[in-house]
Design a protein around this motif. Structure first.
Motif, PDB file in Angstrom:
ATOM      1  N   LEU A 184     -16.952 -30.836 -36.929  1.00 36.33           N
ATOM      2  CA  LEU A 184     -16.531 -29.510 -37.403  1.00 36.33           C
ATOM      3  C   LEU A 184     -16.742 -28.862 -35.297  1.00 36.33           C
ATOM      4  CD1 LEU A 184     -18.513 -28.080 -40.726  1.00 36.33           C
ATOM      5  CD2 LEU A 184     -15.435 -28.950 -39.807  1.00 36.33           C
ATOM      6  N   SER A 185     -16.039 -28.089 -35.544  1.00 38.89           N
ATOM      7  CA  SER A 185     -16.210 -27.191 -34.457  1.00 38.89           C
ATOM      8  C   SER A 185     -17.568 -25.934 -34.179  1.00 38.89           C
ATOM      9  CB  SER A 185     -15.307 -26.377 -33.964  1.00 38.89           C
ATOM     10  OG  SER A 185     -14.218 -25.425 -34.450  1.00 38.89           O
ATOM     11  N   LYS A 186     -17.937 -25.733 -33.617  1.00 39.74           N
ATOM     12  CA  LYS A 186     -18.710 -24.088 -33.250  1.00 39.74           C
ATOM     13  C   LYS A 186     -18.672 -23.170 -34.388  1.00 39.74           C
ATOM     14  CE  LYS A 186     -21.766 -21.409 -31.035  1.00 39.74           C
ATOM     15  NZ  LYS A 186     -22.913 -21.254 -30.023  1.00 39.74           N
ATOM     16  N   SER A 187     -17.170 -23.060 -34.052  1.00 37.29           N
ATOM     17  CA  SER A 187     -16.826 -21.952 -35.003  1.00 37.29           C
ATOM     18  C   SER A 187     -16.500 -22.317 -36.130  1.00 37.29           C
ATOM     19  CB  SER A 187     -15.549 -21.220 -34.664  1.00 37.29           C
ATOM     20  OG  SER A 187     -14.173 -21.865 -34.839  1.00 37.29           O
ATOM     21  N   GLN A 188     -16.232 -23.416 -37.046  1.00 41.02           N
ATOM     22  CA  GLN A 188     -16.089 -23.820 -37.996  1.00 41.02           C
ATOM     23  C   GLN A 188     -17.078 -23.323 -38.669  1.00 41.02           C
ATOM     24  OE1 GLN A 188     -13.980 -27.398 -37.059  1.00 41.02           O
ATOM     25  NE2 GLN A 188     -11.728 -26.353 -37.728  1.00 41.02           N
ATOM     26  N   ILE A 189     -18.878 -23.685 -37.595  1.00 41.00           N
ATOM     27  CA  ILE A 189     -19.897 -23.750 -38.435  1.00 41.00           C
ATOM     28  C   ILE A 189     -20.426 -22.831 -39.217  1.00 41.00           C
ATOM     29  CG2 ILE A 189     -22.485 -25.076 -38.233  1.00 41.00           C
ATOM     30  CD1 ILE A 189     -21.122 -26.836 -36.614  1.00 41.00           C
ATOM     31  N   GLU A 190     -19.978 -22.230 -37.943  1.00 40.17           N
ATOM     32  CA  GLU A 190     -20.287 -20.315 -38.373  1.00 40.17           C
ATOM     33  C   GLU A 190     -19.403 -20.271 -39.116  1.00 40.17           C
ATOM     34  OE1 GLU A 190     -18.874 -19.453 -33.842  1.00 40.17           O
ATOM     35  OE2 GLU A 190     -21.337 -19.588 -33.266  1.00 40.17           O
ATOM     36  N   HIS A 191     -17.862 -20.926 -39.648  1.00 42.01           N
ATOM     37  CA  HIS A 191     -17.547 -19.807 -40.948  1.00 42.01           C
ATOM     38  C   HIS A 191     -18.269 -20.169 -41.880  1.00 42.01           C
ATOM     39  CE1 HIS A 191     -14.247 -19.067 -42.903  1.00 42.01           C
ATOM     40  NE2 HIS A 191     -13.771 -19.592 -43.679  1.00 42.01           N
ATOM     41  N   LEU A 192     -18.453 -21.506 -42.112  1.00 38.52           N
ATOM     42  CA  LEU A 192     -19.304 -21.960 -43.151  1.00 38.52           C
ATOM     43  C   LEU A 192     -21.047 -21.223 -43.197  1.00 38.52           C
ATOM     44  CD1 LEU A 192     -19.193 -25.496 -43.508  1.00 38.52           C
ATOM     45  CD2 LEU A 192     -18.221 -24.563 -44.859  1.00 38.52           C
ATOM     46  N   ILE A 193     -21.524 -20.432 -42.246  1.00 41.71           N
ATOM     47  CA  ILE A 193     -22.891 -20.012 -43.086  1.00 41.71           C
ATOM     48  C   ILE A 193     -22.158 -18.343 -43.266  1.00 41.71           C
ATOM     49  CG2 ILE A 193     -24.778 -18.554 -40.907  1.00 41.71           C
ATOM     50  CD1 ILE A 193     -24.408 -21.247 -39.220  1.00 41.71           C
ATOM     51  N   LEU A 194     -21.441 -17.717 -42.778  1.00 43.88           N
ATOM     52  CA  LEU A 194     -20.668 -16.450 -42.514  1.00 43.88           C
ATOM     53  C   LEU A 194     -20.290 -16.436 -44.388  1.00 43.88           C
ATOM     54  CD1 LEU A 194     -19.755 -13.781 -41.792  1.00 43.88           C
ATOM     55  CD2 LEU A 194     -17.690 -14.859 -41.372  1.00 43.88           C
ATOM     56  N   ILE A 195     -19.974 -17.724 -44.598  1.00 46.44           N
ATOM     57  CA  ILE A 195     -19.475 -17.495 -45.633  1.00 46.44           C
ATOM     58  C   ILE A 195     -20.327 -17.715 -46.863  1.00 46.44           C
ATOM     59  CG2 ILE A 195     -18.554 -19.243 -47.865  1.00 46.44           C
ATOM     60  CD1 ILE A 195     -16.630 -20.170 -45.614  1.00 46.44           C
ATOM     61  N   SER A 196     -21.043 -18.357 -46.368  1.00 48.95           N
ATOM     62  CA  SER A 196     -22.734 -19.113 -47.256  1.00 48.95           C
ATOM     63  C   SER A 196     -23.871 -17.196 -46.793  1.00 48.95           C
ATOM     64  CB  SER A 196     -24.079 -19.316 -46.420  1.00 48.95           C
ATOM     65  OG  SER A 196     -22.898 -21.160 -46.706  1.00 48.95           O
ATOM     66  N   ARG A 197     -23.417 -16.417 -46.336  1.00 51.96           N
ATOM     67  CA  ARG A 197     -24.512 -15.173 -45.918  1.00 51.96           C
ATOM     68  C   ARG A 197     -23.778 -13.865 -47.158  1.00 51.96           C
ATOM     69  NH1 ARG A 197     -25.483 -15.984 -40.024  1.00 51.96           N
ATOM     70  NH2 ARG A 197     -27.980 -15.348 -40.304  1.00 51.96           N
ATOM     71  N   ALA A 198     -22.711 -14.565 -46.892  1.00 48.22           N
ATOM     72  CA  ALA A 198     -20.984 -13.270 -47.874  1.00 48.22           C
ATOM     73  C   ALA A 198     -21.750 -13.873 -49.532  1.00 48.22           C
ATOM     74  CB  ALA A 198     -19.801 -13.547 -48.071  1.00 48.22           C
ATOM     75  N   SER A 199     -22.115 -15.272 -49.541  1.00 49.32           N
ATOM     76  CA  SER A 199     -22.353 -15.486 -51.153  1.00 49.32           C
ATOM     77  C   SER A 199     -23.555 -15.328 -51.618  1.00 49.32           C
ATOM     78  CB  SER A 199     -22.526 -16.839 -51.655  1.00 49.32           C
ATOM     79  OG  SER A 199     -20.818 -17.304 -51.247  1.00 49.32           O
ATOM     80  N   LEU A 200     -24.497 -14.895 -50.210  1.00 44.31           N
ATOM     81  CA  LEU A 200     -26.247 -14.396 -51.055  1.00 44.31           C
ATOM     82  C   LEU A 200     -25.452 -13.003 -51.205  1.00 44.31           C
ATOM     83  CD1 LEU A 200     -28.684 -16.182 -48.003  1.00 44.31           C
ATOM     84  CD2 LEU A 200     -28.272 -16.227 -50.097  1.00 44.31           C
ATOM     85  N   ALA A 201     -25.311 -12.524 -50.234  1.00 39.96           N
ATOM     86  CA  ALA A 201     -24.792 -11.464 -51.049  1.00 39.96           C
ATOM     87  C   ALA A 201     -24.385 -10.352 -51.877  1.00 39.96           C
ATOM     88  CB  ALA A 201     -23.888 -10.357 -49.265  1.00 39.96           C
ATOM     89  N   ASP A 202     -23.864 -10.964 -52.439  1.00 43.65           N
ATOM     90  CA  ASP A 202     -22.594 -11.209 -54.485  1.00 43.65           C
ATOM     91  C   ASP A 202     -24.357 -11.346 -55.078  1.00 43.65           C
ATOM     92  OD1 ASP A 202     -21.048 -10.937 -55.893  1.00 43.65           O
ATOM     93  OD2 ASP A 202     -21.370 -12.991 -56.273  1.00 43.65           O
ATOM     94  N   SER A 203     -25.357 -12.637 -54.203  1.00 43.25           N
ATOM     95  CA  SER A 203     -26.661 -13.021 -55.254  1.00 43.25           C
ATOM     96  C   SER A 203     -27.209 -11.892 -55.563  1.00 43.25           C
ATOM     97  CB  SER A 203     -27.093 -14.580 -54.564  1.00 43.25           C
ATOM     98  OG  SER A 203     -25.579 -15.519 -54.843  1.00 43.25           O
ATOM     99  N   ARG A 204     -27.541 -11.778 -54.184  1.00 47.18           N
ATOM    100  CA  ARG A 204     -28.812 -10.409 -54.328  1.00 47.18           C
ATOM    101  C   ARG A 204     -27.559  -9.454 -55.526  1.00 47.18           C
ATOM    102  NH1 ARG A 204     -31.929  -7.492 -55.075  1.00 47.18           N
ATOM    103  NH2 ARG A 204     -32.288  -5.358 -53.498  1.00 47.18           N
ATOM    104  N   LYS A 205     -26.417  -9.142 -55.282  1.00 50.85           N
ATOM    105  CA  LYS A 205     -26.175  -8.254 -56.254  1.00 50.85           C
ATOM    106  C   LYS A 205     -26.335  -8.200 -58.272  1.00 50.85           C
ATOM    107  CE  LYS A 205     -22.248  -6.499 -53.262  1.00 50.85           C
ATOM    108  NZ  LYS A 205     -20.932  -6.279 -52.793  1.00 50.85           N
TER     109      LYS A 205
END
Length: 136
Positions: free
Chosen positions: A34-55
């Motif tokens: 994976l490229s650096k931007s593709q890895i960063e995309h996975l991190i972004l997806i994870s953080r968005a999921s954490l926001a949902d889990s927080r709610k």
């Protein structure tokens, strides 16, 4: 003029082939990473999921804050070109937060994904060991 065209074509080929990173999988085969931007995309997806889990009350405010302000560990086990299992892991003050993505890691919506948490005993607790992206 002909030599200039050939030189230009050769440099373009070297540039294009030099932009991909390869890794050796557990099976000994070489795969496109994976490229650096593709890895960063996975991190972004994870953080968005954490926001949902927080709610939903699954993650505390402190754990969510830690994940937003610290880089995760990234571990990728390749079984094909940009294909395999990726783990995005944060170590918070009291728990390990882990997202696991499987199969094609470049899809906009990864169908095989899971989220798990585990308790970290007090003697092993510390915030992120460093801020680097790992797994490459």
């Amino acid at each position: 003029m002909k030599h200039l065209f050939l030189l230009s074509a050769l440099l373009t080929l070297l540039f294009i082939s030099g932009c991909t990173t390869t890794v050796t999988g557990r099976d000994g085969n070489t795969y496109e990473a994976l490229s650096k931007s593709q890895i960063e995309h996975l991190i972004l997806i994870s953080r968005a999921s954490l926001a949902d889990s927080r709610k939903k009350g699954m993650v505390s405010k402190t754990e969510y804050y830690d994940a937003l302000h610290n880089e995760p560990q990234v571990k990728i086990d390749y079984t094909g070109d940009k294909f395999g299992m990726a783990k995005i892991i944060w170590f918070t003050r009291g728990r390990k937060l882990e997202f696991t993505y499987e199969d094609d890691l470049t899809e906009e919506i990864i169908r095989k994904c899971s989220f798990s948490t585990s308790f970290i005993p007090p003697e092993h607790r510390k915030i992120q060991p460093d801020k680097s992206i790992r797994g490459h």
